[in-house]
Design a protein around this motif. Structure first.
Motif, mmCIF file in Angstrom:
data_model
loop_
_atom_site.group_PDB
_atom_site.id
_atom_site.type_symbol
_atom_site.label_atom_id
_atom_site.label_comp_id
_atom_site.label_asym_id
_atom_site.label_seq_id
_atom_site.Cartn_x
_atom_site.Cartn_y
_atom_site.Cartn_z
ATOM 1 N N THR A 1 0.812 -1.212 0.000
ATOM 2 C CA THR A 1 0.000 0.000 0.000
ATOM 3 C C THR A 1 0.854 1.276 0.000
ATOM 4 N N ARG A 2 2.161 1.122 0.061
ATOM 5 C CA ARG A 2 3.043 2.293 0.076
ATOM 6 C C ARG A 2 2.928 3.088 -1.226
ATOM 7 N N PRO A 3 3.071 4.416 -1.163
ATOM 8 C CA PRO A 3 3.001 5.217 -2.396
ATOM 9 C C PRO A 3 4.149 4.933 -3.352
ATOM 10 N N GLU A 4 5.233 4.346 -2.849
ATOM 11 C CA GLU A 4 6.364 4.018 -3.721
ATOM 12 C C GLU A 4 6.157 2.719 -4.502
ATOM 13 N N VAL A 5 4.979 2.107 -4.334
ATOM 14 C CA VAL A 5 4.653 0.859 -5.022
ATOM 15 C C VAL A 5 3.486 1.115 -5.977
ATOM 16 N N THR A 6 3.689 0.815 -7.256
ATOM 17 C CA THR A 6 2.638 0.974 -8.257
ATOM 18 C C THR A 6 2.274 -0.395 -8.814
ATOM 19 N N VAL A 7 1.004 -0.747 -8.701
ATOM 20 C CA VAL A 7 0.523 -2.054 -9.152
ATOM 21 C C VAL A 7 -0.451 -1.854 -10.300
ATOM 22 N N ILE B 1 -8.275 -15.404 -10.622
ATOM 23 C CA ILE B 1 -7.027 -15.097 -9.927
ATOM 24 C C ILE B 1 -6.277 -14.021 -10.705
ATOM 25 N N PRO B 2 -6.131 -12.819 -10.154
ATOM 26 C CA PRO B 2 -5.512 -11.725 -10.903
ATOM 27 C C PRO B 2 -3.980 -11.788 -10.875
ATOM 28 N N HIS B 3 -3.381 -11.179 -11.863
ATOM 29 C CA HIS B 3 -1.930 -11.036 -11.955
ATOM 30 C C HIS B 3 -1.635 -9.578 -12.289
ATOM 31 N N ALA B 4 -0.450 -9.122 -11.932
ATOM 32 C CA ALA B 4 -0.152 -7.704 -12.091
ATOM 33 C C ALA B 4 1.333 -7.478 -12.350
ATOM 34 N N THR B 5 1.643 -6.311 -12.909
ATOM 35 C CA THR B 5 3.009 -5.807 -12.898
ATOM 36 C C THR B 5 3.139 -4.893 -11.690
ATOM 37 N N VAL B 6 4.302 -4.929 -11.063
ATOM 38 C CA VAL B 6 4.529 -4.126 -9.864
ATOM 39 C C VAL B 6 5.824 -3.346 -10.037
ATOM 40 N N THR B 7 5.742 -2.025 -9.851
ATOM 41 C CA THR B 7 6.917 -1.168 -9.971
ATOM 42 C C THR B 7 7.239 -0.552 -8.616
ATOM 43 N N PHE B 8 8.508 -0.645 -8.242
ATOM 44 C CA PHE B 8 8.989 -0.109 -6.967
ATOM 45 C C PHE B 8 9.903 1.075 -7.253
ATOM 46 N N THR B 9 9.650 2.168 -6.576
ATOM 47 C CA THR B 9 10.469 3.369 -6.748
ATOM 48 C C THR B 9 10.930 3.834 -5.372
ATOM 49 N N GLY B 10 12.035 3.291 -4.915
ATOM 50 C CA GLY B 10 12.515 3.609 -3.587
ATOM 51 C C GLY B 10 11.582 3.142 -2.494
ATOM 52 N N ALA B 11 10.978 1.979 -2.677
ATOM 53 C CA ALA B 11 10.005 1.471 -1.702
ATOM 54 C C ALA B 11 10.717 0.912 -0.471
ATOM 55 N N PRO B 12 10.343 1.348 0.723
ATOM 56 C CA PRO B 12 10.960 0.804 1.949
ATOM 57 C C PRO B 12 10.734 -0.704 2.042
ATOM 58 N N ALA B 13 11.760 -1.422 2.499
ATOM 59 C CA ALA B 13 11.688 -2.878 2.541
ATOM 60 C C ALA B 13 12.327 -3.401 3.820
#
Length: 306
Positions: A142-148, A160-172
């Motif tokens: 749910t972080r703003p640095e994560v785009t699904v 069953i859904p599938h997605a592309t996920v982009t991380f831009t400096g997402a805390p981990a």
């Protein structure tokens, strides 16, 4: 604690499901009844009204077998595959330590990505001597640095859904161990075992609803016994791979024997089965390669001991 075999044969069969959230709610209701993740997958498969929702339960329990600390009430998705595949050398997503770990990159195919609350990300921390070093990390989806971004539905198990996920400096939060040896590689086996267990639980449901004969139910429970006997705590063991190969071969033979009995199932269940059965073959080539490698490992060990 009750026997999962008795549960599969006696538990009331719940009604139809209409969504992933509904299937997950039903999964969470049955999960506390059993301690072993494989047994939870079996019981949740019985509660599923279609193979896709049984897969959902198997996938989630496989993740909890891999990372036991995962919250029981959250849907989780693995983010490993990228544009070049999921081989360690193809993973370009990075983990960087800057006052805490952050993830950057894009994963091209994440099952349940659009609905997951937490993501298990496999990423690179750099190469040494030409080897891409990987780590595993948990990221709050749910972080703003994560785009699904959702992908089109697949022809089988479209629920069953599938997605592309982009991380831009997402805390981990980085997990201990090697991202490939301790997470990505064993998960392939652990997932196969749990998905097969959930599918068998669903087969028992179909058999009970359609009043399949006793021999069919007895053989289904025998297949379940084979799956429960696998030592999934050692997913890298050659012997485990070989035993799983035998269990899956038995399941394939049993499916062929059961084929005429599908006429007794209701029309909607039959139609969904015809649509969704390719789901059980999606990892067939990889399973065959793992089985071949396991036999080669045993043969090599025997040759060295000769």
């Amino acid at each position: 604690m009750e026997s999962v075999f008795d549960y599969l044969l006696r538990a009331p069969l719940p009604g139809p499901l209409d969504s992933v959230p509904a299937a997950w709610d039903r999964h969470r209701l049955v999960a506390p009844r059993f301690a072993a993740t494989v047994d939870v997958a079996l019981a949740a498969g019985l509660g599923a009204d279609r193979l896709g929702f049984a897969f959902l339960s198997g996938y989630q329990e496989a993740l909890r077998a891999l990372v036991p600390e995962l919250p029981a009430d959250e849907l989780v998705a693995v983010c490993a595959t990228e544009a070049g595949g999921a081989h360690p050398s193809a993973i370009a997503t990075t983990l960087t330590e800057r006052d805490g770990w952050t993830v950057d990159g894009t994963k091209s195919f994440a099952t349940l990505g659009i609905m997951a609350r937490r993501l298990l990300v496999i990423a690179s921390i750099g190469a040494v001597d030409g080897r891409n070093r990987l780590r595993a990390a948990l990221v709050d989806a749910t972080r703003p640095e994560v785009t699904v971004m959702n992908l089109p539905a697949t022809p089988f198990a479209p629920e069953i859904p599938h997605a592309t996920v982009t991380f831009t400096g997402a805390p981990a939060r980085v997990l201990p161990g090697d991202g490939y040896a301790d997470y990505l590689k064993p998960f392939r086996t652990i997932e196969d075992v749990h998905v097969l267990a959930a599918a068998l639980g669903w087969f028992v449901r179909v058999g009970r609803e359609a009043e399949w004969p006793q021999w069919a139910m007895q053989r289904l429970l025998a297949a379940i016994a084979l799956v429960r006997g696998l030592d999934i705590a050692r997913p890298g063991s050659p012997g485990v791979h070989i035993a799983f190969g035998g269990a899956y071969e038995y399941f394939d033979q049993l499916r062929a024997e059961l084929e005429p009995l599908w006429e007794r199932a209701d029309a909607v269940t039959r139609q969904r089965w015809e649509r969704d059965r390719p789901l059980l073959a999606t990892a067939g080539r990889v399973r065959a390669l793992r089985l071949e490698a396991a036999w080669q490992s045993i043969a090599g060990a025997e040759a060295q001991g000769a």
